[in-house]
Design an enzyme around this catalytic site. Structure first.
Site, PDB file in Angstrom:
ATOM      1  N   ALA A 112       5.573 -59.628   1.099  1.00 46.52           N
ATOM      2  CA  ALA A 112       4.928 -58.852   0.026  1.00 46.52           C
ATOM      3  C   ALA A 112       5.827 -57.723  -0.437  1.00 46.52           C
ATOM      4  O   ALA A 112       5.898 -57.435  -1.641  1.00 46.52           O
ATOM      5  CB  ALA A 112       3.590 -58.298   0.519  1.00 46.52           C
ATOM      6  N   ASP A 131      -1.800 -57.482   1.183  1.00 39.27           N
ATOM      7  CA  ASP A 131      -0.422 -57.098   1.471  1.00 39.27           C
ATOM      8  C   ASP A 131       0.250 -56.535   0.222  1.00 39.27           C
ATOM      9  O   ASP A 131       0.872 -55.463   0.252  1.00 39.27           O
ATOM     10  CB  ASP A 131       0.375 -58.302   1.979  1.00 39.27           C
ATOM     11  CG  ASP A 131      -0.197 -58.896   3.240  1.00 39.27           C
ATOM     12  OD1 ASP A 131      -1.129 -58.288   3.806  1.00 39.27           O
ATOM     13  OD2 ASP A 131       0.274 -59.957   3.661  1.00 39.27           O
TER      14      ASP A 131
END
Length: 1522
Positions: free
Chosen positions: A670, A713
């Site tokens: 992420a 995330d």
């Protein structure tokens, strides 16, 4: 080896994996046979591999082969055997090695299944057969390369055994097990146990960690000898010396693709190994005989092209042949061999796509430019044979011989859970570059701060200019920018060191330095609560980590892009001219077996006139596993094209550098996605709101990468804030706000070391189970609703269930919208524990999850997967509420219990792991230890995080020093149990910060514009524009060392850096008239007479010391911004080096110097690059050097500096280390030809009246008087030379380094004594550091009347009161004596400073700034940070945890001058008085007090209504070491 004492019989087992093992066994066996021994080789390799080299009756080949049947019942060989002729079957192969789908791809599941079939299922039969065979040949010794079961069979037969290898199958299979699931784990355990029965390991170069072995003996390369010289081989083949030749060698594996004439550059010839008889080759390819002797052919070639294996690498190194290699996925030994190959400059990596499409030319030409440098031994075969012979004769090489079967403890090696022998450390080879981030960022240490007025640069500032925006004071960002500015220097200088990483070289050729670069930073995240419940719509609480990813992006017209050679060749082959190309470099590629670079034409995103589908994109990036990582980065471009309709008409270059470790469950992917998309958006002028950006990045991971993650995330990385939890309801991504972490609570993450993969089967199956459960619940609710309607029931009849609830549940969009009690009341018994995919689809058709696919043959855990998110949502809500509840031990206990419940719920879903369970168990042991039960507990709970199945454990505890100590204990205990020292994640950092770099090679300048806010609560920084210039060629020209407050030689990093980077040094000190002007508010002399005299003497000492080292000190009067540019132009100075300061007046001077240096254009110098028009300028390089703890080593960002000193001290003491002093060489010359060096000024030149200080200014060797070992006891004294160290004046002027004091104290402790007093010297140095770092955080508020806290107070500026105070005429002897000491000596004790400060601001009520400026004028040891930091502290407007701290004058006198000796010394009129009257003599004997004391004569202790008394012996706000 010499003749054998007696002939022995060796049984030599060879694994069925590739030719590399068999070919090296040949060498070892040959030497054993030469020594007179019989060697029985158990192998599946063809006879010619052995008989070509060994023609002896002492060689016996026992052939084994792996056979399978196709659907027609015909016998087929295992994939390792596809080139072998049909051999008679003796028995099944003892291990199958790695089953390959093709020459470059391992089939992990097939490997495990076939190993189970060939070595596990028939294990008992195999052991019995092998024991019988060993006895039948009367074997004296067993050698294994590296067949596991052979070691166990030898033990059962009572025969000693040794392994000879560079890797072991437990290490190789460990990753396969991760993909296959836990049911295969016993394979790894069994292999490790088998290996543990051998006595020791003969370890070959290029080895992997092999923890199952107790002892290892290293030998040189095992290489087959040459039979014929190069010239003879080429003559036999009819190849002239002028013909460039490459040998295509895939270790016995046929290439399997069609070779074409155009693959080779003109005039080249390719020798093809392992080609089938039916394969037709172009004229520039030559088919070699199946039994051709490969070593001779390799040595006769100019380079080799193939896959990495031990045989190919060892022979390339031995014969100094450049090796063009192609990575293979899941060959876990490959990174070690590859790093050894590249360490000796013998390797060139070819992208798989270019191998298959025939773009070989650039790689082959690059290979010819290499100069392989391996000079080590190549007699490993002989060495290994000698060891085997000696061992068989009885020599003991093993350190701790053990016998019999035994279970081994867990070991975690590079993310694989293996087994190891007790007490053995793991060993990593020297040539294996342990894959930390290229920039050395480790677990993140952002430590700098930028405010409105101040800016700090790291130890070697970047060659760029901040034009606007805010880097947020993060040192990792500054370090990344520095690395960018240095990349051009790699190309200019042509660096060719062995250890220069290929990824750095690739990055150096990535950017056009005349064009804009955009940079973004995005942190990882620690999953505090919520985890896998995000995809079910849960509330989650996430904390941004201190570790972050940085991405640099450049948008270029295709004609301006600097293409790599192979990309340029591919473009030229198309004949279309420059077209948009995407080029990516990713630092840290050695962490996993992936390539460091990726490139593609942007037109590849098109399918005709349409954008390619996400499904096709996923296949596109998956076709080369070593470059699959590029989907996270390039996928952002495709998503922007598809979702926002963005058209990319220009080329794009991307550099990725992430300190968020991969596979730890802290959202490394992420962070990469968010940083990449943010930088690309900024470079193309796209304004994407953070929430939308996070959702787009989720599409990258879901649809392009193919990993079924939730959005938390990306949201945390894009929207989080430092030291706060992002509260978000994942439906799909609604940010509720930011939750402050209470000051008494702290979160840590401890990495289990076991790789975490969101794309793994366990996470996906649990997600599928949850969506199946939701589908069933909706179906049950619909059925209940239908039944109730059919029966004509009203809402009153359905009071218990409720029509509305059933309607809601029948259309349930997220599982977390179902309450636990409804789940238990109606649905839990309707859910099966497990369900077969086929059965579910037959009844419900689909599970309605767009990112996962149900495997019809798989059995899914359903009830646990459904229950988890429903209860997790409830737990997270409770957790959030508890964070804001009253502070108590019960609060922490409840928070910890919620974490534990979450952890065991993960385990019930099948998402646990041995490593994470072990960490949680260690936390529990710590929590329930005797100390914790006694009320001293600090850790309260722990849970696995993120997607589970390994990764990181989140721990909650009390924010105190003891907690940190316990975390370290857990870390050490985990290492002791597993061999893996886990990473500890602590601290936080801001959300994604886009930063624009505009390159300009003018100068180094920093201008800060502050921050902006986006709509919503999280703070979003504005973009930062920076300019950079070409670094001057090292060791060319003159550098100026601009001395400021660092008037020393020892431990002077500024001086050392300048010396190391220049041919000549010009030391300069500018006597700045502003230093001798008036103070800001009240007009006192900024530098009084005594400090001026002290400065003069410091300059004299510095000048003498420089002259001893071959330099001099140029002293000029005037402003630095005028003097330094003039000198730079006169002497052709490439860089001015200086110490970085932190307060506004000093920083303003830096800005002015930088601005004027930019205007200096130097003439081109011979030998210095003039590639760029603006390269001939003078840089300003500001280097940190004023503190004991380096700012880059702090465990937090300066924006997050604790407001309380004790928290700061405990944090740095437990988490930071003090760097060693810089060693400056004895000779620092030469220096430029200077006609007039100037003179050291005297007092009259400074415009002051000369005055001699009474303070003794010679540093006493404290060890002689042993005052160091009594410092804590005496430090509150006021009279005499030895109650304090008296270091502070030298520290203030930089004549003495705090690190030097630290090292001397530590040396003293070793030689004499270590106690509280020796520590307290360092304690006060930490105070000094704290005030310096505080000046960065506070900025100019340190000098405002309200101080850093903005306290509003009606201060008096009564001149009469102030005059009485400064002249020592207040009527209070203790105050007056201290003030007279200050006037006479320029010095005052630490205790005295606190007393007179308290009296001025508390008893007189006078503006504290008057006192601070008076101290500024008078003190010898004045520095703005300590002085104003202490005054704001004492005035109650600074960082004092106890407001209104008050010093009772009479009480202080009784405590610290009980006999009145100090006041008697400075006030002769009280000396005749009795000792008990000296502090309270009365008006008759002394003078009338000018004001009444705030608390009269009352004895003060502890808290008072109007203030807090300072207790005896406690210095809560020490000034600095004095």
């Amino acid at each position: 080896m010499g003749a054998a004492k007696r002939p022995l019989v060796f049984a030599y087992y060879v694994t069925g994996h590739g030719f590399g093992h068999a070919t090296r066994v040949v060498e070892v066996a040959r030497h054993l046979i030469l020594a007179g021994h019989d060697v029985h080789v158990v192998t599946g390799a063809p006879d010619y591999v052995f008989t070509t080299e060994i023609q002896s009756p002492h060689l016996f080949l026992r052939k084994v082969c792996l056979l399978f049947c196709n659907v027609h019942g015909e016998l087929l060989r295992g994939s390792d055997e596809t080139v072998y002729s049909l051999l008679p079957v003796v028995q099944v192969l003892l291990d199958c090695g790695a089953v390959q789908a093709d020459a470059l791809t391992v089939d992990r599941l097939a490997s495990l299944e076939k190993y189970s079939e060939t070595a596990v299922v028939p294990r008992e039969t195999i052991l019995a057969t092998e024991v019988e065979w060993l006895k039948s040949i009367k074997a004296d010794f067993v050698v294994s390369d590296v067949v596991p079961v052979a070691c166990r069979a030898a033990a059962d037969a009572g025969i000693r055994s040794v392994c000879v290898t560079n890797f072991s199958w437990d290490f190789i299979y460990a990753e396969y097990v991760m993909a296959a699931g836990h049911h295969h784990r016993t394979i790894v355990w069994q292999i490790a146990e088998d290996y543990s029965h051998c006595e020791f390991l003969i370890r070959l170069p290029g080895y992997c960690p092999m923890p199952a072995f107790r002892d290892a003996i290293d030998v040189p390369l095992v290489v087959r000898r040459l039979h014929k010289p190069r010239e003879e081989i080429r003559k036999e083949l009819g190849i002239g010396e002028d013909v460039k030749t490459v040998i295509l060698n895939f270790g016995g594996q046929p290439s399997g693709w069609t070779l074409q004439e155009k693959f080779l550059p003109s005039g080249w010839l390719c020798l093809v190994c392992g080609a089938s008889e039916s394969l037709d080759l172009p004229p520039n390819f030559v088919k070699l005989a199946k039994d051709a002797y490969t070593p001779d052919l390799i040595a006769a070639s100019d380079c080799m092209l193939g896959k990495i294996g031990y045989g190919t690498v060892s022979e390339a190194l031995a014969y100094k042949i450049p090796f063009v290699f192609v990575r293979r996925d899941y060959f876990n030994e490959e990174p070690f061999l590859r790093n050894m190959l590249e360490f000796y400059q013998a390797g060139v990596e070819m992208i798989r796509r270019d191998l298959l499409t025939g773009h070989w030319g650039p790689y082959l030409e690059h290979a010819l430019s290499l100069k392989p440098s391996y000079e080590g031994g190549i007699n490993g075969g002989e060495a290994a044979a000698k060891i085997l012979q000696d061992t068989a004769y009885g020599k003991n090489y093993a350190a701790d011989k053990l016998s019999g079967a035994r279970r081994l403890r867990d070991a975690i090696v590079l993310g694989y859970q293996l087994q190891r022998a007790p007490g053995r450390d793991l060993s990593i080879p020297d040539w294996y570059a342990n894959a930390e981030n290229e920039l050395g960022l480790r677990t993140g240490s952002p430590t700098t701060l930028m405010s409105e007025d101040t800016f700090f640069t790291p130890s070697r500032p970047e060659d760029f200019e901040i034009l606007h925006g805010d880097c947020m004071g993060l040192s990792d960002t500054m370090t990344f920018l520095k690395s960018l500015s240095e990349l051009d220097g790699i190309l200019v200088s042509g660096i060719t060191e062995k250890l220069q990483k290929r990824e750095r070289k690739a990055a150096a050729g990535l950017f056009n330095w005349e064009e804009d670069i955009f940079v973004a930073r995005a942190p990882g995240r620690l999953d505090v609560m919520g985890g896998i419940a995000d995809y079910s719509g849960s509330l989650v609480l996430q904390m941004p980590t201190r570790e972050a990813c940085h991405v640099a992006v450049q948008k270029l017209h295709p004609s301006k892009q600097r293409l790599w050679k192979h990309a340029l060749a591919r473009q030229n082959a198309k004949g279309q001219g420059p077209t948009p190309v995407l080029q990516i470099v990713s630092y840290g590629s050695e962490l996993s077996n992936r390539g460091p670079t990726f490139d593609m034409d942007l037109s590849d995103f098109m399918d005709g006139d349409q954008l390619m589908s996400y499904e096709n994109a996923r296949s596109f990036f998956a076709r080369d596993p070593s470059q699959r990582w590029a989907a996270y980065i390039a996928g952002t471009i495709l998503v922007l094209m598809k979702e926002l309709g963005v058209h990319f008409e220009n080329s794009i270059s991307v550099l990725v550098s992430s300190a968020v470790p991969e596979g730890k469950g802290v959202s490394s992917s992420a962070a990469v996605e968010v940083a990449t998309m943010s930088a690309i958006a900024a470079s193309h002028g796209l304004n994407i709101e953070p929430r939308q950006l996070a959702l787009l990045c989720q599409k990258v991971e879901n649809h392009v990468v193919g990993a079924p993650c939730g959005v938390m995330d990306q949201m945390t990385s894009a929207c989080g804030e430092a030291n706060k939890l992002l509260a978000m309801v994942c439906q799909p991504a609604e940010v509720l706000g930011l939750v402050d972490i209470p000051s008494h609570i702290r979160f840590w993450g401890i990495d289990s070391g076991i790789r975490h993969s969101v794309g793994g089967a366990d996470y996906g199956s649990v997600r599928i189970g949850a969506f199946m459960g939701r589908k069933i619940i909706k179906s049950v609710a619909a059925e209940l609703l239908s039944q109730s309607t059919a029966n004509g029931l009203t809402s009153d009849d359905l009071e218990e269930d409720g029509i509305e609830l059933l309607e809601t549940e029948a259309s349930l969009d997220y599982l977390c919208n179902l309450s636990p009690h409804r789940y238990e009341a109606l649905y839990v018994n309707q859910l099966p524990q497990t369900i077969l995919g086929e059965a579910f689809l037959g009844k419900y058709a689909d599970h309605n999850d767009p990112v996962t696919v149900i495997d019809t043959k798989r059995n899914y855990g359903l009830r646990a997967a459904t229950r988890h998110p429903i209860y997790e949502n409830f737990r997270v809500k409770a957790f959030k509420a508890l964070l804001t509840s009253a502070t108590s031990d019960d609060q922490l206990t409840a928070l910890g219990e919620l974490l534990y419940q979450c952890h065991y719920s993960y385990s019930a879903c099948g998402l646990g792991s041995d490593g994470t369970d072990r960490v949680v168990q260690l936390v529990q042991e710590m929590q329930h230890s005797k100390h914790s039960r006694a009320g001293e507990g600090t850790l309260y709970g722990a849970k696995i995080t993120g997607g589970g199945s390994g990764g990181t454990v989140c721990i909650v505890g009390r924010n105190c020093l003891r907690s940190n100590e316990q975390i370290i204990q857990i870390q050490k205990r985990y290492e002791g149990a597993t061999g893996y020292l886990p990473i500890v994640f602590e601290g936080s950092s801001p959300e994604c910060a886009p930063t624009q770099l505009e390159l300009n090679r003018q100068s180094t300048r920093f201008r800060v514009w502050g921050r902006t806010r986006w709509s919503g609560s999280p703070t979003r920084p504005s973009r930062v524009t920076l300019r950079t210039q070409c670094r001057p060629e090292k060791e060319k020209g003159v550098a100026i060392v601009w001395f400021r407050n660092d008037l020393r030689i020892l431990d002077n990093e500024v001086l050392h850096t300048a010396w190391a980077s220049s041919q000549a040094l010009l030391p300069v000190y500018c006597v700045d008239p502003r230093l001798f002007g008036a103070t800001h508010h009240f007009g006192f002399p900024k530098t009084g007479a005594m400090r001026s005299q002290f400065l003069i003497e410091c300059l004299s000492d510095l000048k003498q010391n420089l002259m001893k080292r071959g330099l001099n000190l140029l002293i000029q009067q005037g402003k630095p911004e005028q003097i330094l540019p003039s000198l730079a132009k006169a002497y052709g100075v490439h860089t001015v080096y200086a110490q970085k300061e932190t307060c506004s007046e000093e920083v303003n001077v830096e800005k002015l110097v930088s601005k004027n240096l930019r205007k200096v254009v130097l003439p081109s110098a011979e030998g210095v690059s003039t590639k760029h028009k603006s390269s001939n300028v003078t840089n300003l390089d500001l280097i940190w050097g004023c503190t004991m703890y380096h700012i880059d080593d702090l465990p937090f960002n300066c924006t997050s500096l604790p407001d309380v000193y004790t928290q700061f001290r405990k944090s740095v003491e437990s988490n930071s280390t003090i760097r060693s002093c810089i060693k400056v060489p004895a000779s620092l010359g030469p220096m430029p030809d200077v006609k007039d060096w100037g003179c050291i000024p005297d007092a009259s030149m400074l415009g002051i009246q000369p005055e001699k200080a009474c303070f003794e200014r010679n540093v006493v060797h404290r060890g002689r008087k042993r005052s160091t070992e009594t410092y804590k006891v005496t430090r509150n004294g006021m009279l005499g030379p030895d109650y304090s160290t008296k270091f502070s004046p030298w520290l203030a002027f930089g004549s003495l380094s705090p690190r030097f004091i630290y090292e001397e104290v530590k040396r003293y402790e070793k030689l004499r004594v270590s106690n509280d007093s020796t520590y307290w010297v360092l304690f006060e140095l930490i105070w000094r550091d704290y005030f310096i770092f505080l000046s960065i955080k506070a900025g100019n508020s340190l000098f405002y009347v309200g101080g850093p806290r903005g306290v509003q107070t009606n201060w008096s500026q009564d001149q009469a009161l102030f005059d009485a105070w400064r002249n020592g005429q207040t009527g209070y002897p203790l105050v007056d004596a201290n003030m007279k000491e200050l006037l006479a000596t320029g010095f005052m004790s630490n205790r005295g400073r606190q007393i007179v400060c308290s009296f001025l601001v508390r008893d007189m009520g006078v503006d504290w700034r008057i006192g601070a400026e008076w101290f500024e004028s008078c003190l010898l040891d004045y520095d703005p940070c300590s002085n104003y930091g202490n005054w704001t502290y004492g005035a109650g407007v600074g960082n004092d945890p106890r407001e209104d701290r008050y010093f009772s004058i009479l009480k202080q006198g009784q405590s610290y001058d009980p006999d009145g000796e100090f006041v008697a010394y400075w006030l002769p009129q009280v000396k005749p008085l009795p000792k008990e009257k000296r502090h309270n003599p009365g008006m008759m004997m002394y003078m009338k007090p000018i004001v009444a004391l705030k608390f009269g004569n009352t004895k003060a202790s502890g808290a008072r209504r109007g203030g807090v008394e300072e207790k005896k012996g406690k210095s809560y706000r020490g000034n600095r070491v004095q």
